[in-house]
Enzyme design. Structure first.
Site, PDB file in Angstrom:
ATOM      1  N   LYS A   8       0.952  -0.934   0.499  1.00 46.74           N
ATOM      2  CA  LYS A   8       0.116  -0.020   0.037  1.00 46.74           C
ATOM      3  C   LYS A   8       0.462   0.729   0.367  1.00 46.74           C
ATOM      4  CE  LYS A   8       0.986   1.585   4.525  1.00 46.74           C
ATOM      5  NZ  LYS A   8       1.436   2.394   4.449  1.00 46.74           N
ATOM      6  N   ASP A 132      -2.672  -1.641  10.884  1.00 43.28           N
ATOM      7  CA  ASP A 132      -3.031  -0.974   9.538  1.00 43.28           C
ATOM      8  C   ASP A 132      -2.858  -2.965   9.369  1.00 43.28           C
ATOM      9  OD1 ASP A 132      -0.366  -2.202   9.431  1.00 43.28           O
ATOM     10  OD2 ASP A 132       0.471  -0.695   8.168  1.00 43.28           O
TER      11      ASP A 132
END
Length: 269
Positions: A8, A132
């Site tokens: 990401k 995350d």
């Protein structure tokens, strides 16, 4: 079963405040990209974990793939599996590769053993692995707040644009990155900036870690400037790591130092 845990990037990253527990509240947008590891999980007589590709620091027992198996096995008494992780996503780059590996391991186990876990159920286990990790369960752009564990929708799409990600072989740990942070309230709400015109991102959407890490590692602003010189709409360091990315309207080729790791893609999310 073979899957490809993806990385990401962060579109903007504001360090809003330091919490009483020592962590920091942030504001950012997590956006999935295609740079991926390879994870293979198959039934086995004994639990076995092997790796290849980029060397992974630390003990195998601390790897999030094994932690994910142990976490779910406590509730579901899973049979042993053989796990092989081929590491491609650079470590210390701010790309979330380790978190992605752990989250994808949860998804694989859910499918392989037909556990019937819902998205919320997988989120429950992922959040125990890291702040995350839950992002990679659904793998779609989100605004994130808190310590990176509170998500909300964002109307922001880069689909069809071209991206270059440059990792200059500098590993920056999270602890190192936060040492120089000065939390502050952002001048402009990040959500409204990202949902607005991309032309303003260059001047108004910032990664706050750049303020001190660019001084310590002058190679990073050089890479960012090179991306802009070649026509990037927006360029930034991602997360607290050393990977710098550029977003372009069209495919772009730049000659980089051969020591750098470079990933290029037509954005599909």
């Amino acid at each position: 079963m073979i899957v490809f845990p993806n990385a990401k990037i962060n579109l903007g990253l504001n360090i809003v405040e330091k919490r009483p527990d020592g962590y920091h509240n942030i504001e950012s947008c997590f956006y999935p990209v295609g740079w991926s590891d390879v994870l293979e999980v198959i039934p086995s007589d004994t639990l076995k974990f092997t790796t290849s590709g980029i060397p992974i620091p630390g003990s195998k027992e601390g790897n999030l793939c094994l932690k994910a198996f142990e976490l779910i096995s406590k509730d579901f008494h899973l049979s042993p599996v053989r796990v092989h992780l081929h590491k491609v996503i650079p470590i210390g780059a701010g790309l979330g590769g380790g978190s992605s590996d752990g989250a994808w391991m949860i998804k694989v186990l859910n499918s392989l053993f037909d556990l019937g876990l819902s998205v919320d159920g997988m989120h429950y286990y992922a959040q125990k692995l890291g702040a995350d990790c839950p992002f990679f369960i659904e793998n779609k752009p989100v605004m994130t707040r808190g310590i990176g564990n509170v998500f909300e929708p964002v109307q922001c799409s880069l689909k069809g644009l071209y991206m270059l990600l440059i990792y200059p072989d500098i590993a920056i740990s999270t602890a190192e990155a936060y040492q120089g942070v000065q939390p502050k309230t952002p001048e402009h709400p990040l959500l409204s900036l990202l949902e607005g015109e991309r032309q303003i991102w260059k001047d108004k959407v910032h990664n706050q870690f750049e303020t001190h890490l660019f001084k310590k590692y002058p190679l990073l602003p050089q890479i960012k400037n090179t991306l802009y010189e070649h026509g990037a709409i927006y360029a930034s360091m991602t997360g607290s790591g050393s990977c710098v990315y550029g977003i372009f309207e069209k495919e772009t080729s730049i000659d980089w130092d051969p020591a750098y790791k470079v990933f290029a893609e037509r954005i599909k999310y």
